[in-house]
Design an enzyme around this catalytic site. Structure first.
Site, mmCIF file in Angstrom:
data_model
loop_
_atom_site.group_PDB
_atom_site.id
_atom_site.type_symbol
_atom_site.label_atom_id
_atom_site.label_comp_id
_atom_site.label_asym_id
_atom_site.label_seq_id
_atom_site.Cartn_x
_atom_site.Cartn_y
_atom_site.Cartn_z
ATOM 1 N N ASN A 9 46.756 38.119 34.116
ATOM 2 C CA ASN A 9 47.740 38.824 34.936
ATOM 3 C C ASN A 9 49.119 38.178 34.783
ATOM 4 O O ASN A 9 49.352 37.067 35.263
ATOM 5 C CB ASN A 9 47.285 38.795 36.401
ATOM 6 C CG ASN A 9 48.099 39.714 37.288
ATOM 7 O OD1 ASN A 9 49.308 39.798 37.150
ATOM 8 N ND2 ASN A 9 47.429 40.389 38.200
ATOM 9 N N ASP A 67 41.595 32.533 42.915
ATOM 10 C CA ASP A 67 40.886 33.751 43.283
ATOM 11 C C ASP A 67 41.503 34.207 44.585
ATOM 12 O O ASP A 67 41.693 33.404 45.506
ATOM 13 C CB ASP A 67 39.381 33.518 43.428
ATOM 14 C CG ASP A 67 38.631 34.842 43.447
ATOM 15 O OD1 ASP A 67 38.804 35.634 42.501
ATOM 16 O OD2 ASP A 67 37.870 35.089 44.402
ATOM 17 N N ASP A 170 49.726 45.300 47.690
ATOM 18 C CA ASP A 170 50.986 44.904 48.329
ATOM 19 C C ASP A 170 51.716 46.039 49.058
ATOM 20 O O ASP A 170 52.302 45.807 50.114
ATOM 21 C CB ASP A 170 51.924 44.260 47.302
ATOM 22 C CG ASP A 170 51.470 42.864 46.894
ATOM 23 O OD1 ASP A 170 50.465 42.380 47.457
ATOM 24 O OD2 ASP A 170 52.107 42.259 46.018
#
Length: 214
Positions: A9, A67, A170
């Site tokens: 990512n 994580d 988000d």
């Protein structure tokens, strides 16, 4: 000094690079490393340690792994460690075929499922939190860990999702302090209060006291 980040990512790399000044943050694909470990842990910490060790076994250099996920109180903390695989109330831990559904669908399912839970029990609230467990792994039996949260409220309607910043859930999470969703915050605002930002700063401070991190 190089620190490998156990993720594919790019958003996470950018966030970490802003905090881990003085370190060269590298993700596996930048060096042609195929990295997709099975996250079989039962907690955020276990999964972060699994990822950190898996990458260390390949590179034998210091590794950072995290994580993270979203925990909704009305759903008893779900989707939690299954946040990236969550595919609605029928597939709380992900689809059996392993195929991940688009984020837009995940967002819609999460809001709808939370609304249904609250409709069934009006005493439930829309409170939620992001959790991040961050590990810096130096080798067998030698690692540092920091775990932090970011508290918020889930939007009441998917139409209230807002913002183009960040990633994942988000746009759904309102931060009362700012009166905005996480996706509407500036980078500096997000780094100040985010689960990953707080955990990363704690870990970064720990690393300042290590003379030899290899």
């Amino acid at each position: 000094m190089k620190l490998y980040l156990a993720t594919g990512n790019l958003h996470k790399k950018i966030e970490m690079a802003r905090i881990f000044t003085g370190f060269d943050i590298v993700i596996p694909k930048e060096e042609g490393i195929v990295f997709n470990p099975d996250e079989t842990g039962k907690s955020f910490f276990e999964n972060s340690l699994i990822k950190a060790k898996a990458l260390w076994d390949i590179v034998h250099e210091p590794v950072i792994a995290d994580d993270s996920g979203i925990c909704v109180d009305a759903l008893n903390g779900a989707p939690g460690i299954y946040s990236s695989r969550y595919a609605g109330p029928q597939y709380m831990k992900g689809r059996a075929d392993g195929v991940k559904i688009p984020q837009e669908e995940q967002n819609k399912f999460l809001v709808e499922q939370t609304n249904a839970a609250i409709a069934e029990n009006p005493e439930l609230t829309r409170t939620c939190r992001y959790v991040c467990s961050l590990v810096c792994y130096f080798g067998k039996d030698r690692f540092y860990c920091a775990q932090e949260t970011m508290e918020g409220l889930l939007v009441a309607n998917i139409k209230d999702a807002a913002g183009n910043g960040g990633f994942g859930y988000d746009p759904l999470v309102i931060i009362p302090k700012f009166g905005k969703t996480v996706a509407e915050l500036t980078d500096s605002q997000k780094d100040e209060i985010s689960h990953r930002g707080k955990a990363a700063r704690a870990l970064y401070q720990s690393l300042q006291h290590i003379k030899n991190i290899k």
